[in-house]
Scaffold this active site. Structure first.
Site, PDB file in Angstrom:
ATOM      1  N   ASN A   8     -56.113  -2.071 -53.358  1.00  0.00           N
ATOM      2  CA  ASN A   8     -54.653  -3.118 -53.687  1.00  0.00           C
ATOM      3  C   ASN A   8     -54.421  -3.328 -55.146  1.00  0.00           C
ATOM      4  OD1 ASN A   8     -53.703  -6.009 -53.165  1.00  0.00           O
ATOM      5  ND2 ASN A   8     -55.644  -6.517 -55.135  1.00  0.00           N
ATOM      6  N   TYR A  25     -41.537   1.774 -59.195  1.00  0.00           N
ATOM      7  CA  TYR A  25     -42.558   1.515 -58.126  1.00  0.00           C
ATOM      8  C   TYR A  25     -42.213   1.158 -56.774  1.00  0.00           C
ATOM      9  CZ  TYR A  25     -44.614  -3.358 -56.178  1.00  0.00           C
ATOM     10  OH  TYR A  25     -44.834  -4.014 -55.216  1.00  0.00           O
TER      11      TYR A  25
END
Length: 255
Positions: free
Chosen positions: A88, A152
């Site tokens: 995560n 990203y």
């Protein structure tokens, strides 16, 4: 449900938001959790909430392989095994226009979001081979379509390709690798941007942004035996945004 009874999961970036929700969901289904993050006080609080018999807090910087190795070793020593890794950790940390992104900025983004996930898989894999376990990586719709934040998005797309290749490589060993790709999720990262989530919600066909628990539910499914015949999958959990934005607010129409 008790889908994780007798099983152990390592969750990165578990201090708050999606990571904490995943840890809570796995513990609620009788699993044990190694909760990792840079914020020791917050993961201590999450572990205390889950109970010392079911949770262990370990400070980890996923860009540092030694940290990851130590967390895996501590978790296996404590609980005796490792069945699930939930990757995560990640953040959108480049703010320069993509035409001006420096090599150093690229490295910071990729080291955290993509290479960090790869290192977690590498460290855990010997144990996952023993338990025929699995990995669920939290990617993003940014890795599936053009929503901006180029660096990203590239790192998140890399997670998808990495997962597919690991899945193909280790399918015969019974180790599964899958992706959950969230849309906009209400997390503490948005706390200093009043009104932004409300504005973004109007773009989603289902009329709201997601909650951390929406992602935790998807992770719990993919990490459990309910998904025993699923590997290499990218599961979008995104309120329909990949269907296209909802500029006409169609969810407000009746009939």
């Amino acid at each position: 449900m008790q889908r994780f009874e007798g099983r152990v999961a390592l969750v990165t970036a578990g201090a708050q938001g999606i990571g904490a929700a995943v840890a809570r969901r796995i513990a609620a289904e009788r699993g044990s959790v190694i909760v990792t993050d840079l914020q020791q006080d917050k993961i201590d609080a999450v572990a205390a909430e889950l109970g010392p018999e079911h949770a262990l807090a370990v400070r980890v910087d996923v860009t540092q392989r030694a940290d990851i190795d130590a967390a895996v070793a501590a978790g296996v020593e404590r609980f005796g095994r490792l069945d699930v890794v939930v990757n995560n950790a990640g953040a959108c940390i480049v703010t320069s226009p993509p035409e001006e992104t420096t090599v150093e900025e690229w490295h910071r983004q990729l080291d955290l979001t993509l290479i960090g996930a790869a290192q977690c898989i590498q460290a855990a894999l010997p144990h996952l081979l023993e338990t025929r376990g699995n990995v669920v990586t939290i990617s993003s719709v940014n890795g599936l379509a053009a929503f901006g934040n180029l660096e990203y998005s590239a790192a998140k797309a890399g997670q998808v390709a990495m997962t597919q290749n690991f899945a193909a490589r280790h399918a015969a060993n019974g180790v599964r690798f899958n992706i959950v790709a969230p849309g906009t999720i209400r997390t503490p990262n948005w706390d200093n941007q009043p009104g932004t989530l409300e504005r973004l919600a109007t773009m989603y066909p289902l009329g709201r942004v997601g909650e951390s628990e929406d992602i935790a539910a998807a992770v719990a499914f993919l990490a459990s035996d309910d998904a025993a015949w699923i590997t290499g999958l990218t599961l979008p959990v995104e309120g329909g945004i990949l269907l296209g934005p909802n500029p006409l607010n169609l969810t407000d129409r009746k009939g």
